[in-house]
Design an enzyme around this catalytic site. Sequence first.
Site, PDB file in Angstrom:
ATOM      1  N   HIS A  34       0.950  -1.108   0.086  1.00 43.62           N
ATOM      2  CA  HIS A  34      -0.002   0.134  -0.093  1.00 43.62           C
ATOM      3  C   HIS A  34       1.003   1.291  -0.105  1.00 43.62           C
ATOM      4  CE1 HIS A  34      -3.946  -1.417   0.915  1.00 43.62           C
ATOM      5  NE2 HIS A  34      -3.418  -2.764   1.260  1.00 43.62           N
ATOM      6  N   HIS A  92      -1.089  -2.352  -4.095  1.00 45.12           N
ATOM      7  CA  HIS A  92      -2.591  -2.313  -3.805  1.00 45.12           C
ATOM      8  C   HIS A  92      -2.869  -1.185  -3.324  1.00 45.12           C
ATOM      9  CE1 HIS A  92      -6.058  -4.495  -1.730  1.00 45.12           C
ATOM     10  NE2 HIS A  92      -6.345  -4.524  -2.993  1.00 45.12           N
ATOM     11  N   TYR A 121      10.114  16.854 -15.498  1.00 42.93           N
ATOM     12  CA  TYR A 121       8.591  16.685 -15.129  1.00 42.93           C
ATOM     13  C   TYR A 121       7.928  16.769 -16.690  1.00 42.93           C
ATOM     14  CZ  TYR A 121       9.531  17.682 -10.431  1.00 42.93           C
ATOM     15  OH  TYR A 121      10.071  17.462  -9.135  1.00 42.93           O
ATOM     16  N   ASN A 130       0.314  13.647 -22.008  1.00 45.55           N
ATOM     17  CA  ASN A 130      -0.322  15.137 -22.188  1.00 45.55           C
ATOM     18  C   ASN A 130       0.806  16.030 -21.869  1.00 45.55           C
ATOM     19  OD1 ASN A 130      -1.363  17.512 -21.552  1.00 45.55           O
ATOM     20  ND2 ASN A 130      -3.158  16.646 -19.919  1.00 45.55           N
ATOM     21  N   ARG A 135       2.991  20.256 -14.431  1.00 44.67           N
ATOM     22  CA  ARG A 135       2.472  20.469 -12.940  1.00 44.67           C
ATOM     23  C   ARG A 135       1.744  19.381 -12.260  1.00 44.67           C
ATOM     24  NH1 ARG A 135       2.840  26.228 -11.501  1.00 44.67           N
ATOM     25  NH2 ARG A 135       1.356  25.838  -9.738  1.00 44.67           N
ATOM     26  N   CYS A 152      10.209   8.231  -8.073  1.00 48.99           N
ATOM     27  CA  CYS A 152       9.894   9.709  -8.122  1.00 48.99           C
ATOM     28  C   CYS A 152      11.054  10.564  -8.020  1.00 48.99           C
ATOM     29  CB  CYS A 152       8.725  10.068  -7.211  1.00 48.99           C
ATOM     30  SG  CYS A 152       8.943   9.729  -5.644  1.00 48.99           S
ATOM     31  N   SER A 158      13.502  20.645 -15.926  1.00 51.31           N
ATOM     32  CA  SER A 158      14.025  20.780 -17.148  1.00 51.31           C
ATOM     33  C   SER A 158      15.436  21.284 -17.241  1.00 51.31           C
ATOM     34  CB  SER A 158      13.084  21.707 -18.053  1.00 51.31           C
ATOM     35  OG  SER A 158      11.946  20.887 -18.230  1.00 51.31           O
TER      36      SER A 158
END
Length: 184
Positions: A34, A92, A121, A130, A135, A152, A158
């Site tokens: 989790h 999960h 990003y 997209n 953001r 992450c 950039s």
Amino acid sequence: MKKKQRESECSLKTVSLLSPLGTIQVSGCENGVHTVQILMDVAPAERGSEAPPSCAVNPAEMSPELQRCAEWLRAYFSDPQTTASLPLPAFHHPALQGDAFRSRVLQVLLKHVKSGETVSYKRLAEMAGNPRAARAVGGAMRRNPVPLLVPCHRVISSSGQSGPYMGGKGDHLKLWLLTHERQP
């Protein structure tokens, strides 16, 4: 409501691992992991030992997915390159399932940005379909329920700057992780 209902159906267990970053808490159930939380109780420089994470819990008391997660984390801190050949535990957590943009971003990051690599990003937004959502990618990184597993820390600005980690409180950890992954 779905998240509360889903988690209430689970029998959650939490495992604490000692790592070069300090204590890492992993919670999960029979269906998968989790959350992964880096508690930041000790700075990497103060830890002293570069030993892989140790777990105080008997492996027999952990679900197979928590065992797999602990093994993956031990391998990561020992030699990050070895994790490419290891299976990840099942996840999960609702943020990692479905077709929402956040889920798609986390899945793309997991599949396409390997150890020792970084991505901006903006580029990650493009990869997730997209290009104008840099953001939103930042928001997905802030709410990543399983850092380290879904890396992450590999997402940078950039300009090449590392950018914030753990709400800005873990920036030094992000730099440590990126350096750790680039070592031969």
